[in-house]
Design a protein around this motif. Structure first.
Motif, PDB file in Angstrom:
ATOM      1  N   VAL A   1       4.368   2.868   4.780  1.00  0.00           N
ATOM      2  CA  VAL A   1       3.551   1.975   5.614  1.00  0.00           C
ATOM      3  C   VAL A   1       2.233   2.685   5.879  1.00  0.00           C
ATOM      4  O   VAL A   1       2.108   3.884   5.619  1.00  0.00           O
TER       5      VAL A   1
ATOM      6  N   TYR B   1       6.045  -5.335  14.002  1.00  0.00           N
ATOM      7  CA  TYR B   1       4.751  -5.371  13.320  1.00  0.00           C
ATOM      8  C   TYR B   1       4.881  -6.175  12.023  1.00  0.00           C
ATOM      9  O   TYR B   1       4.049  -7.013  11.689  1.00  0.00           O
TER      10      TYR B   1
ATOM     11  N   ASN C   1      -3.441  -1.694  -2.348  1.00  0.00           N
ATOM     12  CA  ASN C   1      -4.732  -1.678  -1.657  1.00  0.00           C
ATOM     13  C   ASN C   1      -5.706  -0.827  -2.469  1.00  0.00           C
ATOM     14  O   ASN C   1      -5.393   0.311  -2.809  1.00  0.00           O
TER      15      ASN C   1
ATOM     16  N   ALA D   1      -2.442 -12.481   3.224  1.00  0.00           N
ATOM     17  CA  ALA D   1      -2.925 -12.955   1.927  1.00  0.00           C
ATOM     18  C   ALA D   1      -2.481 -12.085   0.749  1.00  0.00           C
ATOM     19  O   ALA D   1      -2.653 -12.493  -0.396  1.00  0.00           O
TER      20      ALA D   1
ATOM     21  N   PHE E   1       0.563 -11.489   0.208  1.00  0.00           N
ATOM     22  CA  PHE E   1       1.912 -11.978  -0.132  1.00  0.00           C
ATOM     23  C   PHE E   1       1.771 -13.305  -0.883  1.00  0.00           C
ATOM     24  O   PHE E   1       0.984 -14.160  -0.481  1.00  0.00           O
TER      25      PHE E   1
HETATM   26  N1  EPU Z   1      -5.572  -8.295   6.759  1.00  0.00           N
HETATM   27  C1  EPU Z   1      -6.380  -9.395   6.740  1.00  0.00           C
HETATM   28  N2  EPU Z   1      -5.876 -10.532   6.147  1.00  0.00           N
HETATM   29  C2  EPU Z   1      -4.640 -10.602   5.611  1.00  0.00           C
HETATM   30  C3  EPU Z   1      -3.821  -9.447   5.635  1.00  0.00           C
HETATM   31  C4  EPU Z   1      -4.318  -8.294   6.231  1.00  0.00           C
HETATM   32  O1  EPU Z   1      -7.498  -9.383   7.193  1.00  0.00           O
HETATM   33  O2  EPU Z   1      -4.267 -11.666   5.129  1.00  0.00           O
HETATM   34  C5  EPU Z   1      -6.067  -7.070   7.427  1.00  0.00           C
HETATM   35  C6  EPU Z   1      -5.275  -6.763   8.677  1.00  0.00           C
HETATM   36  O3  EPU Z   1      -5.775  -7.441   9.790  1.00  0.00           O
HETATM   37  C7  EPU Z   1      -5.419  -5.269   8.806  1.00  0.00           C
HETATM   38  C8  EPU Z   1      -5.525  -4.799   7.361  1.00  0.00           C
HETATM   39  O4  EPU Z   1      -5.849  -5.951   6.584  1.00  0.00           O
HETATM   40  O5  EPU Z   1      -6.586  -4.925   9.473  1.00  0.00           O
HETATM   41  C9  EPU Z   1      -4.248  -4.165   6.856  1.00  0.00           C
HETATM   42  O6  EPU Z   1      -3.157  -5.078   6.977  1.00  0.00           O
HETATM   43  P1  EPU Z   1      -1.645  -4.591   7.206  1.00  0.00           P
HETATM   44  O7  EPU Z   1      -1.547  -3.744   8.444  1.00  0.00           O
HETATM   45  O8  EPU Z   1      -0.773  -5.785   7.120  1.00  0.00           O
HETATM   46  O9  EPU Z   1      -1.374  -3.583   6.043  1.00  0.00           O
HETATM   47  P2  EPU Z   1      -1.499  -3.765   4.475  1.00  0.00           P
HETATM   48  O10 EPU Z   1      -2.367  -2.660   3.994  1.00  0.00           O
HETATM   49  O11 EPU Z   1      -1.870  -5.141   4.075  1.00  0.00           O
HETATM   50  C10 EPU Z   1       0.444  -2.131   3.976  1.00  0.00           C
HETATM   51  C11 EPU Z   1       1.487  -2.104   2.880  1.00  0.00           C
HETATM   52  C12 EPU Z   1       2.683  -2.926   3.295  1.00  0.00           C
HETATM   53  C13 EPU Z   1       3.246  -2.393   4.604  1.00  0.00           C
HETATM   54  C14 EPU Z   1       2.139  -2.503   5.665  1.00  0.00           C
HETATM   55  C15 EPU Z   1       2.591  -2.040   7.039  1.00  0.00           C
HETATM   56  C16 EPU Z   1       0.333  -2.001   0.718  1.00  0.00           C
HETATM   57  C17 EPU Z   1      -0.135  -2.788  -0.461  1.00  0.00           C
HETATM   58  N3  EPU Z   1       0.953  -2.710   1.662  1.00  0.00           N
HETATM   59  O12 EPU Z   1       0.007  -3.483   4.026  1.00  0.00           O
HETATM   60  O13 EPU Z   1       3.673  -2.764   2.287  1.00  0.00           O
HETATM   61  O14 EPU Z   1       4.369  -3.144   5.025  1.00  0.00           O
HETATM   62  O15 EPU Z   1       1.015  -1.705   5.216  1.00  0.00           O
HETATM   63  O16 EPU Z   1       2.187  -0.768   7.336  1.00  0.00           O
HETATM   64  O17 EPU Z   1       0.154  -0.783   0.744  1.00  0.00           O
HETATM   65  C18 EPU Z   1       4.576  -3.624   0.280  1.00  0.00           C
HETATM   66  O18 EPU Z   1       4.249  -2.538  -0.205  1.00  0.00           O
HETATM   67  O19 EPU Z   1       5.194  -4.509  -0.361  1.00  0.00           O
HETATM   68  C19 EPU Z   1       4.197  -3.882   1.670  1.00  0.00           C
HETATM   69  C20 EPU Z   1       4.387  -5.047   2.226  1.00  0.00           C
END
Ligand code: EPU
Length: 302
Positions: A141, A212, A230, A260, A262
């Motif tokens: 995460v 979360y 990312n 977005a 997903f």
């Molecule tokens: N955000 C947006 N729009 C969206 C989605 C996210 O603006 O539609 C912004 C959020 O507001 C936030 C930032 O993007 O400021 C990051 O979003 P989030 O905390 O959801 O983390 P993420 O980087 O999108 C990563 C992992 C997830 C993990 C989460 C929780 C990757 C690709 N994804 O998501 O892992 O659950 O952190 O820490 O590294 C997975 O690998 O399948 C996965 C779901």
């Protein structure tokens, strides 16, 4: 004699299925038939399967809980191996460390460490995978701070595709963002270093991670988790949202309105719909930001 006849004659104690529908075995609920589905009972069974697939030149891949995976509609003409027998689901306590086999579900790992008040892997709460898959992809995460399973690893026990078992210590393993050098091996298990924790604190953290996830991710519909990695210092989800793609559909595959990064299966999405949607998202993000989004999910088939 057909391959399936030969397989029936193997010295094999586990389970074999022919033409197994993989949509039943993936969290996306998408995918055609696997020619062979095998659940080896132990290491000898696993070696028999490797021998067999080598002799028949059958491709193979390993599956855990079927998360992070898109199986094509045409299915898989080789063998899918699932290490879910009790032998591959053992966890042994070793002082403040554990040896955990690759078939253990991450939620079972957390339950075990919570009952032993061994802290360190609470951040894996709610991730629908197994230890083996988590190790290969260095699952983790990024909030409240970046934590990945590789940070806990002391040793990994692997089998190579010739059936030899070896233990790699952490100096021989490279973990990157959603990657490792373990993908060329079959993971049997790992020794994870944990520390004595406080139960109340652990439970609070587990609850925090689950909340979360529930708050930010679309968990009520089938998906494969985050579709793209990312890009450095950027959020794939945010970039996709800024392209106005939330809610975009191809057939029953839809960019989630909640997160977005997903793609959800609204009902009976096919792999070809998801692949078209992936192309569309990549194209729009490239057009608007000049960034190439790289899939995090593994795409398998034919
Ligand atoms: N955000 C947006 N729009 C969206 C989605 C996210 O603006 O539609 C912004 C959020 O507001 C936030 C930032 O993007 O400021 C990051 O979003 P989030 O905390 O959801 O983390 P993420 O980087 O999108 C990563 C992992 C997830 C993990 C989460 C929780 C990757 C690709 N994804 O998501 O892992 O659950 O952190 O820490 O590294 C997975 O690998 O399948 C996965 C779901």
């Amino acid at each position: 004699m057909s391959s399936s006849m030969h397989l029936r004659n193997l010295p094999f104690k586990g389970k074999i299925k022919f033409n197994e529908p993989l949509y039943k075995r993936t969290t996306f609920k998408i995918g055609g038939l696997a020619k062979f589905w095998a659940e080896p009972k132990d290491i000898d069974d696993l070696r028999s399967l490797l021998d067999f697939s080598k002799k028949k030149s059958l491709p193979l891949f390993f599956i855990g809980k079927g998360s992070n995976l898109l199986v094509k509609d045409e299915g898989y003409r080789g063998m899918v191996i699932c290490l879910n027998s009790p032998y591959f689901r053992r966890i042994d306590l070793q002082d403040n460390a554990i040896f955990v086999c690759s078939g253990v579900a991450l939620n079972n790992l957390i339950n075990f460490t919570e009952t032993k008040t061994l802290s360190g892997c609470e951040f894996l709460s709610g991730i629908p995978g197994t230890v083996g898959g988590a190790l290969v992809t260095n699952t983790g995460v990024r909030k409240p701070k970046a934590c990945n399973i590789g940070d806990l690893v002391e040793e990994v026990t692997i089998m190579d595709y010739n059936g030899r078992v070896k233990t790699l210590d952490k100096k021989q393993i490279t973990f990157g963002y959603r990657s490792s050098n373990l993908s060329k091996y079959i993971i049997l298990g790992a020794r994870l270093k944990l520390k004595k924790g406080d139960r109340q604190n652990m439970l609070k953290n587990i609850k925090g991670f689950m909340e979360y996830r529930r708050k930010t991710q679309e968990l009520s519909r089938p998906s494969a988790g985050c579709v793209f990695k990312n890009p450095p210092n950027r959020s794939a989800g945010k970039l996709i949202e800024l392209c106005g793609l939330k809610g975009t559909r191809v057939g029953d595959a839809c960019v989630s309105s909640k997160h977005a990064n997903f793609i959800v299966n609204l009902r009976s999405a096919q792999a070809k719909d998801v692949l078209k949607l992936i192309d569309l998202v990549q194209m729009k993000v490239k057009e608007k930001f000049g960034i190439n989004l790289e899939p995090e999910i593994k795409i398998v088939g034919e």
